[in-house]
Design a protein around this motif. Structure first.
Motif, short mmCIF file in Angstrom:
data_model
loop_
_atom_site.label_atom_id
_atom_site.label_comp_id
_atom_site.label_asym_id
_atom_site.label_seq_id
_atom_site.Cartn_x
_atom_site.Cartn_y
_atom_site.Cartn_z
N TRP A 57 68.63 64.35 -36.37
CA TRP A 57 69.29 64.54 -35.08
C TRP A 57 68.69 65.74 -34.34
N PRO A 93 78.68 72.16 -31.35
CA PRO A 93 79.09 72.18 -29.94
C PRO A 93 78.75 73.52 -29.28
N HIS A 125 89.33 64.95 -28.29
CA HIS A 125 87.99 65.11 -27.70
C HIS A 125 87.42 63.81 -27.11
N LEU A 130 85.20 63.90 -24.13
CA LEU A 130 83.88 64.56 -24.23
C LEU A 130 82.81 63.64 -24.81
N GLY A 131 83.23 62.52 -25.43
CA GLY A 131 82.25 61.62 -26.05
C GLY A 131 82.82 61.04 -27.34
N TRP A 133 82.03 61.30 -30.58
CA TRP A 133 81.90 61.95 -31.89
C TRP A 133 83.13 62.81 -32.16
N GLY A 169 83.29 65.31 -29.63
CA GLY A 169 82.72 64.83 -28.37
C GLY A 169 81.23 64.59 -28.52
N THR A 170 80.46 65.69 -28.55
CA THR A 170 79.02 65.55 -28.76
C THR A 170 78.73 65.57 -30.26
N ARG A 171 77.62 64.99 -30.66
CA ARG A 171 77.28 64.83 -32.07
C ARG A 171 77.00 66.19 -32.72
N SER A 172 77.54 66.37 -33.92
CA SER A 172 77.37 67.66 -34.59
C SER A 172 77.24 67.47 -36.10
#
Ligand SMILES: N[C@@H](CCC(=O)N[C@@H](CS)C(=O)NCC(=O)O)C(=O)O
Length: 227
Positions: free
Chosen positions: A25, A90, A153, A156-157, A159, A162-165
């Motif tokens: 990633w 994040p 979340h 936010l997306g 995941w 929200g964003t991939r982490s």
């Protein structure tokens, strides 16, 4: 720069999958080398081939230009530092702290789930076995954690935050376990599980895991070996 990630069998080694995803990633180039874990010394961290690459006798281990990092979360953190802010954690400090807490909860806990639902990506059970109480409690905690964070979340997306982490990388092996063992889950947890299982890098790992050791009945000869 030369990065070599030593991993176990892709079908079974949940700890190997986590930093492998983090490296992918982050877009960090690396070579992977599989070490056979079905050898004398397994379970005691005394496999000679593993000790040759990791001082604690476990994989994953990353060799980055001579620097040896012998733990999945430490490798993921190294990848996050290489990648820079906002790539594997994040941007928002509060979300980042909670994402770290979620990844650490996985890294340090869920022992009963690891014991009773060992990762076996290609295996499918028709119905979930009758789990002991501690396993049930931990599966309920995973559902609570996933569905609570997803609700919070969602804007936010898709995941966990929200964003991939890295938190998502740490829960991807759990997603395969829920699928393998036909574990029922809430709608929010099921949707998140499916997000993890549809990730292109996970799908690449899954595709490469087919060739592991199977006996004539189609079950792994080392099923249940890895937690
Ligand atoms: N805390 C370690 C755990 C790694 C681990 O347990 N790896 C297993 C394979 S998935 C292993 O190498 N076991 C060898 C043994 O127990 O002898 C990490 O997160 O990297």
């Amino acid at each position: 720069m030369s990065n070599v990630l030593f991993i176990g069998y892709k079908n079974y080694s949940s700890w190997s999958l986590r930093p492998w995803l983090a490296l992918r990633w982050a877009g960090i180039p690396f070579e992977e080398r599989e070490v056979r874990l079905d050898q004398p010394g397994y379970g005691r961290q005394e496999i000679a081939d593993v000790k040759a690459v990791a001082p604690n006798g476990t994989v994953p281990a990353l060799h980055a230009d001579g620097l040896v990092i012998w733990d999945s979360l430490a490798i993921a953190e190294w990848a996050a530092e290489q990648a820079g802010p906002g790539v594997l954690w994040p941007e928002d400090p509060a979300l980042r702290a909670q994402a770290r807490a979620a990844a650490c909860e996985m890294h340090a806990g869920f022992g009963a789930v690891r014991r009773d639902l060992s990762m076996n990506i290609h295996r499918r059970m028709q119905r979930a076995p009758d789990w002991p109480d501690d396993t049930r409690r931990q599966l309920a905690r995973i559902d609570e954690l996933w569905s609570g964070l997803r609700e919070k979340h969602a804007h936010l997306g898709p995941w966990l935050f929200g964003t991939r982490s890295i938190a998502d990388a740490f829960f991807t092996p759990v997603a395969t376990r829920l699928r393998t063992y036909a574990v029922g889950a809430s709608d929010a947890a099921t949707a998140y599980r499916d997000t993890l299982l549809a990730d292109p890098d996970f799908l690449a790992w899954e595709a490469e895991s087919v060739g592991d050791s199977w006996d004539a009945s189609g079950y792994s000869v080392i099923d249940g070996l890895y937690r």
